[in-house]
Motif scaffolding. Structure first.
Motif, short mmCIF file in Angstrom:
data_model
loop_
_atom_site.label_atom_id
_atom_site.label_comp_id
_atom_site.label_asym_id
_atom_site.label_seq_id
_atom_site.Cartn_x
_atom_site.Cartn_y
_atom_site.Cartn_z
N ALA A 283 36.08 58.48 20.41
CA ALA A 283 34.99 58.95 19.54
C ALA A 283 33.81 57.99 19.60
CB ALA A 283 35.50 59.11 18.11
N VAL A 284 34.08 56.70 19.73
CA VAL A 284 33.00 55.71 19.84
C VAL A 284 32.27 55.89 21.16
CG1 VAL A 284 32.42 53.27 19.72
CG2 VAL A 284 34.37 54.13 18.43
N THR A 285 33.03 56.17 22.24
CA THR A 285 32.40 56.46 23.53
C THR A 285 31.47 57.65 23.39
OG1 THR A 285 34.43 55.74 24.62
CG2 THR A 285 32.83 56.93 25.96
N ALA A 286 31.93 58.69 22.70
CA ALA A 286 31.12 59.89 22.53
C ALA A 286 29.85 59.57 21.74
CB ALA A 286 31.93 60.97 21.82
N ASP A 287 29.98 58.81 20.65
CA ASP A 287 28.80 58.41 19.89
C ASP A 287 27.81 57.65 20.77
OD1 ASP A 287 29.87 59.50 17.60
OD2 ASP A 287 30.55 57.60 16.76
N ALA A 288 28.35 56.70 21.56
CA ALA A 288 27.50 55.90 22.43
C ALA A 288 26.84 56.77 23.49
CB ALA A 288 28.33 54.80 23.08
N TYR A 308 39.33 61.85 20.12
CA TYR A 308 39.72 61.92 18.71
C TYR A 308 38.48 62.20 17.87
CZ TYR A 308 38.54 56.86 18.48
OH TYR A 308 37.91 55.65 18.57
N PHE A 309 38.65 62.41 16.58
CA PHE A 309 37.63 63.02 15.72
C PHE A 309 37.19 62.06 14.63
CE2 PHE A 309 36.42 65.92 12.19
CZ PHE A 309 35.51 66.74 12.83
N THR A 310 35.86 61.91 14.47
CA THR A 310 35.29 61.08 13.42
C THR A 310 34.05 61.78 12.85
OG1 THR A 310 33.83 59.88 14.93
CG2 THR A 310 36.04 58.96 14.59
N PRO A 326 39.73 66.55 19.44
CA PRO A 326 40.89 66.89 18.62
C PRO A 326 40.96 66.00 17.38
CG PRO A 326 41.57 65.50 20.45
CD PRO A 326 40.08 65.68 20.58
N THR A 327 41.34 66.56 16.26
CA THR A 327 41.56 65.75 15.06
C THR A 327 43.05 65.56 14.81
OG1 THR A 327 41.20 65.50 12.67
CG2 THR A 327 41.37 67.75 13.50
N ASP A 328 43.42 64.32 14.52
CA ASP A 328 44.80 64.00 14.13
C ASP A 328 44.84 63.59 12.66
OD1 ASP A 328 43.41 61.65 14.56
OD2 ASP A 328 45.17 60.53 15.18
N SER A 329 43.82 64.00 11.90
CA SER A 329 43.79 63.85 10.44
C SER A 329 44.05 62.40 10.00
CB SER A 329 44.82 64.78 9.78
OG SER A 329 44.58 66.12 10.14
N PRO A 330 43.13 61.47 10.31
CA PRO A 330 43.36 60.07 9.96
C PRO A 330 43.48 59.80 8.46
CG PRO A 330 41.14 60.40 10.85
CD PRO A 330 41.90 61.65 11.11
N LEU A 359 44.60 69.46 15.93
CA LEU A 359 43.72 70.62 16.03
C LEU A 359 42.51 70.26 16.87
CD1 LEU A 359 42.83 73.50 15.12
CD2 LEU A 359 41.69 72.39 13.18
N LEU A 360 42.22 71.06 17.90
CA LEU A 360 41.03 70.85 18.71
C LEU A 360 39.84 71.47 17.98
CD1 LEU A 360 39.99 69.71 21.42
CD2 LEU A 360 40.22 72.03 22.35
N VAL A 361 38.80 70.67 17.78
CA VAL A 361 37.61 71.11 17.05
C VAL A 361 36.46 71.29 18.03
CG1 VAL A 361 36.02 70.57 15.16
CG2 VAL A 361 38.39 69.75 15.06
#
Length: 387
Positions: A283-288, A308-310, A326-330, A359-361
């Motif tokens: 998720a940090v890679t995606a943000d970057a 992963y999902f943030t 995908p979210t793993d509900s942290p 769940l894939l979002v």
């Protein structure tokens, strides 16, 4: 208490204890927040936060997965009904060790733990290793923290780097693995999902966009820090999901999940790597990647996936800048970890290994997602003590 908007609007430099986040709120919410802050003293504001935490967990019964046998993701999990222990028998002292608090994922885990500890009436102390390279620091932290605790929760920086000290601690108190996978020796319980499956889901979705015989695609893959327990599993899962498709990995960049590090890796890929069609990673890679592409290549056709999902991926999906995550509900995993620790202490463990469904979002279902299990609310900042 009024609910706050979860959308993140900016990102500031990381503080010594982790990255802090600023959230957008509506004009009405901002007006109310300002009025409350003028009228109420700090202690009252703290009580407002506690009330919010309590409200979020009372009566929160939901379905989760339980693995038989525990700790073995090769089996088929059973779906069970989870309802947390309403009140602990004693004011147990629980120590929780995190890999870091540098991104919103672990802040959401922290929120779940703080919420559940508050509701159940137990004490919580949190220590932060500061990043995945810091195996020695985490070993020292859990050894020190465990001497003043009745139970220890570990979000491990390494799959096997903590094994010796965990076995020693487990001879005195229950040890619960949370979120990141680690060796099973000495564990009383585990909360987690299959990171192999997290990676496979992302790879399979990308493969469905480029089936065998279809349009070819080149992927830049950013698995994360190579020594971290979850990374080898998500890497194997992603490659398995992608196998046999017209999408292939053309470059791999390993590195810690700090925003600055991932930004540098993305920039290196764009400057000196082979041309790519997708950037896939944490998720940090995606943000970057969203930030770097917006600044350096605003007209690019490169697409982004997160594994992963943030809060950042949520915002990016809604804005069409991220394909899926995908979210793993942290948040739920944080709550489950506290509950498993209490159950271990009170001899009430029914299932030694539990975790949420994955769940894939993506754009078409993001607005139907129940965010309460996945994202900490906008007013929450990391807490290191629940007295």
């Amino acid at each position: 208490m009024m609910a706050f908007n979860r959308s993140i609007v900016d990102r500031r430099k990381p503080s010594p204890v982790g990255r802090r986040w600023k959230y957008r709120r509506s004009n009405l919410e901002q007006t109310l927040a300002c009025a409350i802050s003028r009228l109420l003293p700090p202690i009252a504001l703290a009580l407002v936060a506690v009330v919010g935490l309590r409200a979020s967990v009372h009566g929160a019964e939901r379905e989760v997965l339980a693995w038989p046998p525990p700790y073995d993701y090769s089996g088929t999990p059973a779906t069970i009904s989870f309802k947390p222990i309403a009140k602990a028998e004693r004011q147990w002292r629980i120590c929780a060790s995190y890999p870091h608090l540098k991104d919103a994922y672990w802040i959401s885990v922290n929120y779940g733990m703080v919420a559940q500890a508050t509701a159940a009436g137990v004490r919580l102390t949190v220590v932060d290793a500061g990043g995945y390279p810091n195996v020695k620091r985490q070993r020292e932290q859990i050894e020190t923290c465990s001497h003043n605790a009745d139970a220890l929760i570990v979000g491990a920086v390494s799959y096997d780097g903590l094994s010796e000290v965990v076995r020693a601690i487990a001879a005195r108190i229950p040890v619960i693995a949370a979120v990141n996978d680690m060796e099973d020796a000495g564990l009383a319980a585990k909360v987690g999902i299959s990171w192999t499956e997290m990676g496979r889901i992302v790879g399979a979705y990308l493969a469905s966009r480029h089936p065998t015989g279809g349009a070819a695609a080149k992927v830049a893959w950013f698995p994360g820090p190579s020594a971290a327990g979850w990374v080898k599993f998500i890497d194997a899962g992603f490659r398995a999901g992608l196998a046999g498709s017209a999408a292939t990995i053309s470059i791999v960049k390993w590195g810690d999940t700090g925003f600055d590090i991932q930004s540098r890796l993305v920039e290196e890929t764009l400057e000196s790597g082979p041309p790519v069609d997708y950037i896939v990673g944490s998720a940090v890679t995606a943000d970057a990647a969203v930030s770097v592409l917006r600044e350096r290549r605003p007209d690019t056709s490169i697409k982004i996936f997160a594994d992963y999902f943030t809060h950042g991926t949520y915002r990016a999906i809604k804005r069409g800048r991220l394909i899926a995550a995908p979210t793993d509900s942290p948040v739920l995993q944080g709550r489950l970890a506290i509950d498993q620790a209490i159950r271990a202490l009170e001899q009430k463990l029914e299932h030694r290994h539990v975790g949420p469904s994955i769940l894939l979002v993506y754009k078409s279902n993001v607005d139907r997602l129940d965010l309460d299990d996945s994202l900490a609310p906008g007013w929450f900042e990391p807490r290191f003590e629940v007295p």
